[in-house]
Write a protein that holds these residues in place. Structure first.
Motif, PDB file in Angstrom:
ATOM      1  N   TYR A   1      11.327 -22.506 -27.639  1.00 45.08           N
ATOM      2  CA  TYR A   1      12.267 -21.725 -26.844  1.00 45.08           C
ATOM      3  C   TYR A   1      12.103 -22.105 -25.384  1.00 45.08           C
TER       4      TYR A   1
ATOM      5  N   ARG B   1      16.311 -13.850 -21.243  1.00 45.01           N
ATOM      6  CA  ARG B   1      17.265 -13.595 -22.322  1.00 45.01           C
ATOM      7  C   ARG B   1      17.802 -12.164 -22.249  1.00 45.01           C
TER       8      ARG B   1
ATOM      9  N   THR C   1      19.348 -23.757 -32.139  1.00 41.93           N
ATOM     10  CA  THR C   1      18.922 -22.534 -32.814  1.00 41.93           C
ATOM     11  C   THR C   1      18.734 -21.409 -31.817  1.00 41.93           C
ATOM     12  N   GLU C   2      18.090 -21.725 -30.711  1.00 46.15           N
ATOM     13  CA  GLU C   2      17.892 -20.724 -29.660  1.00 46.15           C
ATOM     14  C   GLU C   2      19.234 -20.288 -29.077  1.00 46.15           C
TER      15      GLU C   2
ATOM     16  N   ASN D   1      22.214 -20.306 -30.523  1.00 40.57           N
ATOM     17  CA  ASN D   1      22.917 -19.436 -31.481  1.00 40.57           C
ATOM     18  C   ASN D   1      22.338 -18.028 -31.469  1.00 40.57           C
ATOM     19  N   SER D   2      20.997 -17.961 -31.415  1.00 35.90           N
ATOM     20  CA  SER D   2      20.329 -16.661 -31.399  1.00 35.90           C
ATOM     21  C   SER D   2      20.682 -15.886 -30.142  1.00 35.90           C
TER      22      SER D   2
ATOM     23  N   SER E   1      24.373 -14.758 -30.382  1.00 35.01           N
ATOM     24  CA  SER E   1      24.637 -13.726 -31.388  1.00 35.01           C
ATOM     25  C   SER E   1      24.072 -12.378 -30.949  1.00 35.01           C
ATOM     26  N   ILE E   2      22.871 -12.382 -30.335  1.00 33.28           N
ATOM     27  CA  ILE E   2      22.308 -11.135 -29.828  1.00 33.28           C
ATOM     28  C   ILE E   2      23.125 -10.645 -28.630  1.00 33.28           C
TER      29      ILE E   2
ATOM     30  N   PRO F   1      19.887 -12.567 -37.628  1.00 36.37           N
ATOM     31  CA  PRO F   1      19.070 -13.782 -37.512  1.00 36.37           C
ATOM     32  C   PRO F   1      18.664 -14.358 -38.874  1.00 36.37           C
TER      33      PRO F   1
ATOM     34  N   LYS G   1      27.299 -20.028 -40.564  1.00 37.42           N
ATOM     35  CA  LYS G   1      27.857 -18.869 -39.861  1.00 37.42           C
ATOM     36  C   LYS G   1      29.377 -18.781 -39.964  1.00 37.42           C
TER      37      LYS G   1
ATOM     38  N   THR H   1      30.591 -17.171 -30.867  1.00 41.18           N
ATOM     39  CA  THR H   1      29.432 -18.082 -30.922  1.00 41.18           C
ATOM     40  C   THR H   1      29.841 -19.495 -31.328  1.00 41.18           C
TER      41      THR H   1
END
Length: 473
Positions: free
Chosen positions: A11, A18, A150-151, A153-154, A157-158, A289, A297, A346
């Motif tokens: 990350y 974040r 990946t980070e 997308n996370s 999405s959050i 997640p 997705k 996203t």
């Protein structure tokens, strides 16, 4: 590519950074809710004919078509002395957005119908411009914060979860302006403007842009080249075509408080339903997640749309006579709607990676400008909803709150109430059905996007990337 590594392997961003990024979406959602979700109710309460309101809303959308496109080009061309691409814009709009939002709710009661419409158009254009200046940079910022897909997308999405929480301010609005509390729309707007400022402030302080793409095309481009890029990036067009088909017919929010008041007996009813639906929505948010780790997705996104269509049709034909059944259906329907809401925006970074892979141009400004335009163009659903309501003979009302409306004892005809139910349930279902047409042509998947991102970052040659992709793009 120059990258300043974050404090945690894998990350690139810190937890505090974040959180500040996510909070911005809450503030932005508060502003959007105030100007898109609550605004139709406010306008219907100031004594202006519903058809004239619908026409005025439609007119201001023409400005969207201009300013989003222009700013997408400006965003990619402007170079700040600090070397930052996104944060300067966010800092500029920190005060602009709350102030522009508040101006709308300072509409003088003594103005005539024409004066009120002129005030609305000017105030809305000011807010719309401010929102555009923030929307492209905040979504583009994630591509400058990290190159880890990946980070990314996370984080996005959050961010949608925080946006949903900010959108929950609408529930607060319904309580405060309801007949039980009776606060004025102006007072509620002031509270929310302060809230949006406080939530949008942290990223302006803690945000960092650590990914600097040096190997990409940096020179500016013309409008012709911009439209050529859009023709090349077919998945960007397909996604947002579906997004807008669903969005322009998403008329529920424009009439929701009147549905609560006239069909279920109290303006607070929508808040009660929202609270009940919160648990399944929260469960989806917490599981997202893990779901993203197991499933593609976009397939989840498309499946959620189909499920919401089925449940929407059931709700429409069951009707509003049985309150218990309606609440149960609303709670179940909140599950696919939560998936739809969390994943909705996203996909733009994925389309950016695809476009860069195809053209070699880092045109994230264009991509996020298209996203901003689509999101705001969808607010034409206000106009569509009010126009449809006007076709059923809606009676014009004038009141500062639902307490005043209750005291005035203004009723609506059976035809108007039927139109209210159609606008609230059936029209959005039709929009979702239409959105499936381009969505079934969207073939970009998570695995291939990651490979494209590695190629764009210089980690793979084109030959190596093509050999690993699941299909030819």
């Amino acid at each position: 590519m120059k990258i300043k590594h974050g404090p945690k392997p894998g990350y690139m961003t810190s937890f505090g950074e974040r959180v500040s990024y996510w909070l911005y979406f809450s503030g932005q959602a508060v502003s959007y809710g105030l100007m898109v979700m609550l605004l139709p109710t406010y306008l219907l309460m100031v004594g202006v004919d519903v058809s004239r309101i619908a026409a005025a809303i439609f007119v201001v959308k023409a400005w969207d078509a201009v300013n989003d496109t222009i700013f997408g080009v400006i965003f990619d061309k402007v170079k700040f002395k600090s070397g930052k691409k996104c944060l300067p814009w966010l800092r500029m709009t920190l005060f602009f957005i709350p102030i522009a939002s508040m101006i709308m709710y300072l509409l003088p009661s003594g103005l005539g119908n024409t004066g009120k419409l002129v005030w609305f158009v000017i105030a809305y254009i000011l807010w719309d411009t401010a929102y555009t200046l923030s929307d492209v940079p905040i979504y583009s910022l994630v591509t400058c914060m990290t190159s880890n897909l990946t980070e990314r997308n996370s984080v996005l999405s959050i961010g949608r979860i925080f946006a949903s929480a900010g959108g929950g301010s609408y529930a607060l609005c319904t309580v405060l302006v309801s007949e039980q509390v009776g606060m004025s729309f102006r007072s509620v707007a002031l509270i929310l403007c302060i809230l949006m400022f406080l939530t949008m402030l942290p990223i302006c302080v803690k945000g960092q842009e650590r990914v600097v793409p040096e190997h990409l095309q940096e020179e500016g481009y013309t409008f012709r080249e911009m439209f050529q890029y859009l023709k090349t990036n077919k998945y960007l067009l397909r996604f947002f075509l579906g997004y807008m088909l669903a969005g322009v017919l998403s008329t529920s929010s424009s009439v929701e408080m009147f549905v609560s008041y006239y069909l279920f007996g109290s303006a607070l009813f929508s808040t009660i339903v929202l609270v009940i639906a919160t648990l399944p929505m929260l469960a989806v948010a917490l599981l997202m997640p893990k779901l993203l780790a197991r499933f593609d997705k976009f397939r989840m996104y498309r499946t959620s749309i189909i499920a919401s269509i089925v449940l929407g049709l059931i709700t429409y034909f069951v009707g509003y006579g049985n309150v218990t059944v309606y609440i149960v259906l609303a709670a179940i329907r909140s599950i696919p709607l939560a998936v739809f809401g969390i994943l909705g925006l996203t996909f733009t970074p994925d389309c950016v990676e695809y476009g860069q892979y195809k053209t070699g141009i880092d045109a994230r400004g264009i991509a996020f400008a298209v996203q901003s335009f689509a999101a705001k163009f969808n607010s034409v659903s206000q106009s569509v909803g009010l126009f449809i309501l006007g076709l059923f003979g809606w009676t014009t009302v004038e009141a500062s709150s639902f307490a005043d409306l209750e005291a005035a004892n203004i009723t609506q005809s059976a035809a108007a109430l039927n139109g209210l139910w159609i606008t609230y349930i059936l029209v959005p279902v039709i929009g979702s059905l239409l959105s499936l047409i381009p969505y079934f042509c969207y073939k970009l998947n998570d695995r291939d996007v990651q490979i494209m991102a590695r190629f764009n970052a210089g980690e793979l040659t084109r030959e190596e990337a093509q050999a690993q992709l699941s299909r030819e793009y």
